[in-house]
Design an enzyme around this catalytic site. Structure first.
Site, PDB file in Angstrom:
ATOM      1  N   VAL A 274      -3.236 -10.981   1.978  1.00 36.23           N
ATOM      2  CA  VAL A 274      -2.634 -10.292   0.851  1.00 36.23           C
ATOM      3  C   VAL A 274      -3.417 -10.581  -0.422  1.00 36.23           C
ATOM      4  O   VAL A 274      -4.263 -11.473  -0.459  1.00 36.23           O
ATOM      5  CB  VAL A 274      -1.158 -10.712   0.644  1.00 36.23           C
ATOM      6  N   SER A 275      -3.109  -9.855  -1.469  1.00 36.25           N
ATOM      7  CA  SER A 275      -3.647 -10.161  -2.785  1.00 36.25           C
ATOM      8  C   SER A 275      -2.976 -11.424  -3.327  1.00 36.25           C
ATOM      9  O   SER A 275      -1.767 -11.606  -3.152  1.00 36.25           O
ATOM     10  CB  SER A 275      -3.359  -9.012  -3.760  1.00 36.25           C
TER      11      SER A 275
ATOM     12  N   HIS B 232     -14.695  -4.747  -3.892  1.00 31.34           N
ATOM     13  CA  HIS B 232     -15.452  -4.858  -2.651  1.00 31.34           C
ATOM     14  C   HIS B 232     -16.790  -4.126  -2.687  1.00 31.34           C
ATOM     15  O   HIS B 232     -17.578  -4.293  -3.611  1.00 31.34           O
ATOM     16  CB  HIS B 232     -14.594  -4.403  -1.466  1.00 31.34           C
TER      17      HIS B 232
ATOM     18  N   THR C  91      -4.773  -8.436  -7.142  1.00 28.32           N
ATOM     19  CA  THR C  91      -5.470  -9.382  -8.002  1.00 28.32           C
ATOM     20  C   THR C  91      -6.385  -8.639  -8.955  1.00 28.32           C
ATOM     21  O   THR C  91      -6.507  -9.011 -10.132  1.00 28.32           O
ATOM     22  CB  THR C  91      -6.282 -10.369  -7.147  1.00 28.32           C
ATOM     23  N   ALA C  92      -7.031  -7.591  -8.466  1.00 28.70           N
ATOM     24  CA  ALA C  92      -7.926  -6.808  -9.319  1.00 28.70           C
ATOM     25  C   ALA C  92      -7.170  -6.276 -10.531  1.00 28.70           C
ATOM     26  O   ALA C  92      -7.681  -6.305 -11.657  1.00 28.70           O
ATOM     27  CB  ALA C  92      -8.527  -5.646  -8.520  1.00 28.70           C
TER      28      ALA C  92
END
EC number: 4.1.99.29
Length: 298
Positions: A74-75, A169, A125-126
């Site tokens: 997960v994030s 990514h 998160t990004a």
């Protein structure tokens, strides 16, 4: 025993093995398939069998919030919502340096004040890194946030459907193919302001499995990472099978960027990065605050 009965017996054994397998979900991205290849294919002695579901991070974040599956990638951004039910494993995830999300635009030097920005998820998160960057560098505040599938973001920026896009990514290596410019590197901003690595993806497991089993899972993940490092070619078929037509060279770059010492063990800097991100995000009202022992591993 007749062939028919043998077949039935084998089928029953397979069904029993599947029912006992640990249910896990991670992405088809090269870093995840590289990390889990040895474990998923039974090459980690003593590790539980895996029943693998492939899903993008936004899907696995939702699975975690609903309490689905035993283990999930997960994030880090979703941790404050799920740590009552799941424990953070100290390995297997993605942190690093020089590997943060980018904000892309059609023209260089765009002022994002009031502009529309496409993001892959608001529970990523990004996205947290983006909001923290914007709080520091876009005093007037960005405009509308549009959530869209990751693969649609760069075409949308190129075609003028949105003013900017937040990408992660492999887009770090391919955005120039769309004629786009990197306006800002969220990871660079994070590293400059904190000195810490960038926390991206976490491996979590259900606390109900018990402390002993959680430690076995962590040992298994760590052993799988080391097996991949010891024999990178062994994982290549699994990586390329799920890399969604990604160029093998890009897949190798992807692995090199996201699989590192923090994948084997979060360590002091890794935990500091995770707590730092979530503490800052909570101060901005982006996530609930963490309890003092929320990240502790049994």
């Amino acid at each position: 025993m007749s062939p028919e009965k043998l077949s039935e017996s084998e089928s029953e054994s397979e069904a029993e093995a599947e029912s006992e397998a640990l249910k896990i979900a991670y992405s088809p991205c090269p870093n995840d398939t590289f990390v889990f290849d040895a474990w998923a294919h039974g090459r980690v002695p003593g590790a539980p069998a895996l029943d693998v579901t492939f899903a993008d991070i936004d899907i696995t974040n939702g699975m975690a919030e609903r309490g689905e599956l035993d283990v999930l990638k997960v994030s880090y951004a979703v941790l404050p919502y799920v740590l009552d039910e799941y424990a953070l494993l100290p390995c297997g995830g993605a942190l690093g340096r020089g590997c943060g999300p980018l904000v892309l635009t059609r023209e260089p030097g765009v002022d994002l004040t009031g502009r529309t920005v496409a993001v892959p998820s608001e529970r990523s998160t990004a996205y947290l890194l983006f909001r923290l960057w914007a709080a520091d560098t876009v005093p007037g505040g960005v405009g509308e946030i549009v959530v869209m599938p990751f693969h649609e973001i760069m075409p949308a920026v190129r075609d003028g459907k949105v003013d900017a896009g937040l990408v992660i990514h492999e887009a770090r290596f391919t955005y120039r193919n769309y004629g786009l410019h990197s306006l800002a590197d969220m990871g660079e901003h994070w590293e400059t302001t904190t000195g810490l690595p960038i926390p991206l993806g976490a491996i979590i497991a259900k606390r109900s499995l018990g402390a002993e089993e959680l430690r076995r899972l962590a040992d298994s993940a760590r052993a799988s990472v080391r097996a991949a490092w010891d024999d990178p070619e062994a994982s290549r078929p699994y990586v390329l099978e799920h890399a969604q037509e990604m160029d093998p060279k890009v897949a190798d770059q992807h692995i090199g960027l996201y699989v590192n010492e923090f994948t084997a063990d979060l360590g002091e800097d890794g935990y500091a990065a995770v707590r730092g991100l979530l503490t800052r995000a909570a101060a901005e009202g982006l996530v609930p605050p963490l309890g003092p022992d929320a990240l502790a591993f049994p």
